[in-house]
Write a protein that holds these residues in place. Structure first.
Motif, mmCIF file in Angstrom:
data_model
loop_
_atom_site.group_PDB
_atom_site.id
_atom_site.type_symbol
_atom_site.label_atom_id
_atom_site.label_comp_id
_atom_site.label_asym_id
_atom_site.label_seq_id
_atom_site.Cartn_x
_atom_site.Cartn_y
_atom_site.Cartn_z
ATOM 1 N N ASP A 164 -1.356 -1.316 -10.753
ATOM 2 C CA ASP A 164 -0.738 -2.391 -11.538
ATOM 3 C C ASP A 164 -0.740 -3.677 -10.720
ATOM 4 O OD1 ASP A 164 1.178 -0.466 -13.628
ATOM 5 O OD2 ASP A 164 0.508 0.351 -11.743
ATOM 6 N N PHE A 165 -0.346 -3.553 -9.448
ATOM 7 C CA PHE A 165 -0.245 -4.710 -8.561
ATOM 8 C C PHE A 165 -1.607 -5.393 -8.387
ATOM 9 C CE2 PHE A 165 -0.616 -6.333 -4.183
ATOM 10 C CZ PHE A 165 0.427 -7.238 -4.140
ATOM 11 N N LEU A 166 -2.645 -4.609 -8.084
ATOM 12 C CA LEU A 166 -3.963 -5.204 -7.818
ATOM 13 C C LEU A 166 -4.628 -5.704 -9.104
ATOM 14 C CD1 LEU A 166 -5.385 -2.811 -5.058
ATOM 15 C CD2 LEU A 166 -4.365 -5.085 -4.773
ATOM 16 N N SER A 167 -4.414 -4.983 -10.199
ATOM 17 C CA SER A 167 -5.028 -5.427 -11.464
ATOM 18 C C SER A 167 -4.480 -6.788 -11.855
ATOM 19 C CB SER A 167 -4.753 -4.428 -12.591
ATOM 20 O OG SER A 167 -5.253 -3.175 -12.223
ATOM 21 N N ASP A 168 -3.184 -7.001 -11.641
ATOM 22 C CA ASP A 168 -2.588 -8.308 -11.953
ATOM 23 C C ASP A 168 -3.234 -9.420 -11.134
ATOM 24 O OD1 ASP A 168 -0.921 -7.309 -13.813
ATOM 25 O OD2 ASP A 168 0.867 -7.242 -12.543
ATOM 26 N N LEU A 169 -3.784 -9.040 -9.958
ATOM 27 C CA LEU A 169 -4.410 -10.048 -9.097
ATOM 28 C C LEU A 169 -5.934 -10.055 -9.287
ATOM 29 C CD1 LEU A 169 -2.252 -9.199 -5.962
ATOM 30 C CD2 LEU A 169 -2.186 -11.350 -7.230
ATOM 31 N N ASP A 170 -6.393 -9.368 -10.329
ATOM 32 C CA ASP A 170 -7.827 -9.309 -10.662
ATOM 33 C C ASP A 170 -8.686 -8.643 -9.593
ATOM 34 O OD1 ASP A 170 -7.674 -10.345 -13.195
ATOM 35 O OD2 ASP A 170 -7.705 -12.417 -12.443
ATOM 36 N N VAL A 171 -8.118 -7.714 -8.857
ATOM 37 C CA VAL A 171 -8.908 -6.952 -7.879
ATOM 38 C C VAL A 171 -9.404 -5.678 -8.571
ATOM 39 C CG1 VAL A 171 -8.852 -5.700 -5.684
ATOM 40 C CG2 VAL A 171 -7.480 -7.787 -5.962
ATOM 41 N N PRO A 172 -10.724 -5.421 -8.588
ATOM 42 C CA PRO A 172 -11.221 -4.185 -9.203
ATOM 43 C C PRO A 172 -10.709 -2.973 -8.430
ATOM 44 C CG PRO A 172 -13.013 -5.752 -8.842
ATOM 45 C CD PRO A 172 -11.810 -6.283 -8.114
ATOM 46 N N VAL A 173 -10.108 -2.035 -9.154
ATOM 47 C CA VAL A 173 -9.500 -0.880 -8.475
ATOM 48 C C VAL A 173 -9.711 0.365 -9.328
ATOM 49 C CG1 VAL A 173 -7.219 -1.647 -9.372
ATOM 50 C CG2 VAL A 173 -7.297 0.036 -7.559
ATOM 51 N N VAL A 174 -10.035 1.483 -8.655
ATOM 52 C CA VAL A 174 -10.188 2.755 -9.354
ATOM 53 C C VAL A 174 -8.932 3.590 -9.115
ATOM 54 C CG1 VAL A 174 -11.479 4.928 -9.449
ATOM 55 C CG2 VAL A 174 -12.700 2.760 -9.220
ATOM 56 N N GLY A 175 -8.257 3.926 -10.218
ATOM 57 C CA GLY A 175 -7.039 4.732 -10.123
ATOM 58 C C GLY A 175 -6.179 4.453 -11.330
ATOM 59 N N PRO A 176 -5.208 5.323 -11.616
ATOM 60 C CA PRO A 176 -4.336 5.115 -12.765
ATOM 61 C C PRO A 176 -3.176 4.163 -12.468
ATOM 62 C CG PRO A 176 -3.813 7.185 -11.706
ATOM 63 C CD PRO A 176 -4.971 6.606 -10.944
ATOM 64 N N THR A 177 -2.637 3.571 -13.526
ATOM 65 C CA THR A 177 -1.427 2.758 -13.403
ATOM 66 C C THR A 177 -0.262 3.672 -13.024
ATOM 67 O OG1 THR A 177 -0.899 3.167 -15.702
ATOM 68 C CG2 THR A 177 -2.143 1.151 -15.209
ATOM 69 N N LYS A 178 0.848 3.031 -12.648
ATOM 70 C CA LYS A 178 2.042 3.798 -12.290
ATOM 71 C C LYS A 178 2.497 4.675 -13.465
ATOM 72 C CE LYS A 178 6.602 3.141 -10.321
ATOM 73 N NZ LYS A 178 7.513 2.240 -9.636
ATOM 74 N N ALA A 179 2.395 4.114 -14.674
ATOM 75 C CA ALA A 179 2.838 4.880 -15.855
ATOM 76 C C ALA A 179 1.940 6.096 -16.057
ATOM 77 C CB ALA A 179 2.827 3.984 -17.085
ATOM 78 N N ALA A 180 0.630 5.923 -15.878
ATOM 79 C CA ALA A 180 -0.289 7.048 -16.082
ATOM 80 C C ALA A 180 -0.194 8.053 -14.935
ATOM 81 C CB ALA A 180 -1.713 6.521 -16.225
ATOM 82 N N ALA A 181 0.143 7.568 -13.734
ATOM 83 C CA ALA A 181 0.257 8.470 -12.571
ATOM 84 C C ALA A 181 1.395 9.471 -12.734
ATOM 85 C CB ALA A 181 0.450 7.642 -11.291
ATOM 86 N N ARG A 182 2.283 9.221 -13.725
ATOM 87 C CA ARG A 182 3.385 10.175 -13.938
ATOM 88 C C ARG A 182 2.868 11.563 -14.288
ATOM 89 N NH1 ARG A 182 6.924 7.492 -18.376
ATOM 90 N NH2 ARG A 182 4.862 6.730 -18.917
ATOM 91 N N ILE A 183 1.611 11.667 -14.701
ATOM 92 C CA ILE A 183 1.035 12.981 -14.984
ATOM 93 C C ILE A 183 1.124 13.864 -13.728
ATOM 94 C CG2 ILE A 183 -1.379 12.402 -14.391
ATOM 95 C CD1 ILE A 183 -0.408 14.310 -17.525
ATOM 96 N N GLU A 184 1.158 13.229 -12.548
ATOM 97 C CA GLU A 184 1.389 13.977 -11.312
ATOM 98 C C GLU A 184 2.785 13.753 -10.750
ATOM 99 O OE1 GLU A 184 -1.356 13.426 -8.042
ATOM 100 O OE2 GLU A 184 -0.090 14.599 -6.701
ATOM 101 N N THR A 185 3.304 12.540 -10.871
ATOM 102 C CA THR A 185 4.530 12.238 -10.137
ATOM 103 C C THR A 185 5.766 12.818 -10.803
ATOM 104 O OG1 THR A 185 4.769 10.091 -11.221
ATOM 105 C CG2 THR A 185 3.574 10.110 -9.145
ATOM 106 N N SER A 186 5.649 13.244 -12.064
ATOM 107 C CA SER A 186 6.772 13.931 -12.712
ATOM 108 C C SER A 186 6.264 15.175 -13.445
ATOM 109 C CB SER A 186 7.481 13.007 -13.704
ATOM 110 O OG SER A 186 8.361 13.787 -14.504
ATOM 111 N N LYS A 187 6.644 16.330 -12.929
ATOM 112 C CA LYS A 187 6.191 17.575 -13.575
ATOM 113 C C LYS A 187 6.827 17.724 -14.953
ATOM 114 C CE LYS A 187 4.981 20.125 -9.395
ATOM 115 N NZ LYS A 187 3.525 19.948 -9.378
ATOM 116 N N VAL A 188 8.053 17.196 -15.103
ATOM 117 C CA VAL A 188 8.731 17.271 -16.396
ATOM 118 C C VAL A 188 7.943 16.450 -17.420
ATOM 119 C CG1 VAL A 188 10.841 16.647 -17.639
ATOM 120 C CG2 VAL A 188 10.993 17.658 -15.339
ATOM 121 N N PHE A 189 7.549 15.266 -17.015
ATOM 122 C CA PHE A 189 6.745 14.388 -17.881
ATOM 123 C C PHE A 189 5.444 15.092 -18.284
ATOM 124 C CE2 PHE A 189 3.151 11.474 -18.060
ATOM 125 C CZ PHE A 189 3.571 10.534 -18.979
ATOM 126 N N ALA A 190 4.759 15.677 -17.299
ATOM 127 C CA ALA A 190 3.457 16.314 -17.574
ATOM 128 C C ALA A 190 3.632 17.511 -18.517
ATOM 129 C CB ALA A 190 2.812 16.763 -16.259
#
Ligand code: AMP
Ligand code: GLY
Length: 428
Positions: free
Chosen positions: A83-109
């Motif tokens: 999210d941080f780098l995309s806002d600064l227009d830096v090309p980045v491979v990886g999910p946003t913080k919201a999408a990363a919840r698929i790993e960061t919260s087992k309850v969410f997943a």
């Protein structure tokens, strides 16, 4: 030539750096480790807090004319680096913080999988110790208890009886075991079968999935002892190749559709840990980044140029990429500090026969390691210290070669499992 910044400090990041280097890019790694530093530029960041380090990372990006950032480690993704780098227009491979919840919260997943009919173990979630313990009256043992948040691959307890389950539940919810990560827990049915890992390169809507790899999580041979971050891996797991279509249609396609529908499309590498039993699939976990050590066998087998894959992710045409694989087997054996995943001593010297660095069938990856700048001697400095990957035409050849060559690494305080990949041969 493209300048690539890779985020993370383990052997996975070393494997990524080598892959980008092969694609004629110049890799930089933040923070990397002293082993990676022997080959590529690394940057140490003062801040211990991941989100505090984002501004330093941005400075490195500007000073080194970075063309692309690849987030290797979940810590950065969980903190919102994309999210941080995309806002600064830096090309980045990886999910946003919201999408990363698929790993960061087992309850969410788990809730997302249930809502969209993606096969996974039956479960309940709890924040109350009493309610969780009462629930044990309704379950069969063994039962699986998981901390909701990130716990470096160690947040899962398989309790063989009620007594073990009560201790695990109390330790997790009280915060004693995994801090805030354990405040909410998942209790789920114990699945039997064969566990495999597969990655999907995703552009938010489309994906392309890899061959299967198998990790060996337990600390000791024959899958004994506590879970670790991963003691070794091999690929391909040949016997499961016919299931690939099923994995794509039952797992990856619906989870990507679900995440898009819910408003947090997944971009980057999605890892699925699956249990396969008589041809039926269940998701054990999703991770929001490449698995380690699986990356250490999959990347060396992958023929595609990694920058083509990254461009396709960023430009949203990953469905046009056809992944190609070397017709070989790869085996990876991890050397860990004695005592890991519990406490261990650091600072023991490691001697590596120089011939290992000039062997075309073998790759050395570094992780928890320190170098004395005066003597260039390497010392163990973490749990997973280093690893070797061997590529050969057959799995038995790759295994034998890895175990022959690993003896040329000498240290008083390292150990490794002696059975990586061998179960597959017994099964065959
Ligand atoms: P996870 O962090 O969710 O991948 O879990 C770590 C390891 O625990 C997995 O790789 C499995 O070996 C094991 N595990 C997790 N969930 C289950 C389950 N429901 N049944 C059996 N084993 C499991
Ligand atoms: N190998 C599993 C993981 O990276 O979490």
């Amino acid at each position: 030539m493209k300048n690539i910044l890779i985020l993370g400090s383990g052997a996975r990041e070393h494997a990524l750096a080598k892959k980008f280097h092969q694609a004629k890019c110049k890799p930089f790694v933040v923070p990397g480790n002293d082993g990676i530093k022997r080959e590529f530029d690394t940057f140490t960041i003062e801040s211990q807090d991941i989100t505090d380090s984002f501004l330093d990372i941005y400075e490195i990006i500007q000073e080194n004319n970075i063309d692309l950032v690849f987030a290797g480690s979940e810590q950065y993704l969980a903190g919102g680096i994309v999210d941080f780098l995309s806002d600064l227009d830096v090309p980045v491979v990886g999910p946003t913080k919201a999408a990363a919840r698929i790993e960061t919260s087992k309850v969410f997943a788990k809730n997302l999988m249930t809502k969209y009919g993606i096969p996974t173990a039956k479960y309940q979630t709890f924040t109350s110790t009493k309610e969780a313990i009462d629930y044990l009256d309704q379950v069969e043992f063994p039962i699986v208890i998981k901390a909701d948040g990130l716990a470096a691959g160690k947040g899962v307890i398989i309790a063989k009886d009620r007594q073990e389950a009560v201790v695990a539940i109390s330790d997790m919810i009280s915060g004693a075991r995994f801090g805030l990560a354990g405040k909410e827990i998942v209790i789920e049915e114990f699945l039997v079968g064969k566990e495999v890992s597969v990655f999907a390169f995703c552009d938010g809507e489309h994906f392309v999935s890899t061959i299967f790899a198998e990790d060996h999580k337990q600390a000791f041979d024959e899958d004994l002892g506590p879970n670790t971050g991963g003691m070794g891996a091999y690929a391909p797991v040949g016997s499961f190749a016919p299931l690939k279509q099923k994995v794509d249609t039952q797992i990856f396609a619906p989870i990507l559709q679900a995440m898009k529908t819910e408003g947090y499309p997944f971009t980057g590498v999605l890892f699925a840990g699956l249990m396969i039993n008589k041809g039926s699939l269940k998701v054990i976990e999703f991770n929001c980044r490449m698995g380690d050590p699986e990356t250490q066998v999959l990347l060396p087998l992958l023929k595609n140029n990694i920058t083509d894959i990254c461009s396709a992710i960023i430009n949203k045409h990953i469905d046009c990429v056809h992944l190609q694989w070397k017709p070989k087997y790869a085996v990876n054996v991890v050397l860990v500090s004695k005592g890991y995943p519990d406490s261990y001593e650091k600072g023991y010297p490691i001697e590596i026969d120089p011939a290992l660095f000039n062997d075309e069938d073998l790759i050395i990856y570094f992780a928890g390691i320190k170098e004395d700048p005066e003597t260039n001697m390497l010392y163990n400095n973490g749990g997973r210290v280093m690893s070797i990957t061997c590529l050969k035409d057959t799995l038995p050849e790759a295994i034998n070669y890895a175990y022959k060559k690993i003896r040329l690494i000498k240290s008083g305080n390292l150990r490794y499992r002696g059975d990586i990949g061998r179960r597959q041969i017994l099964d065959a």
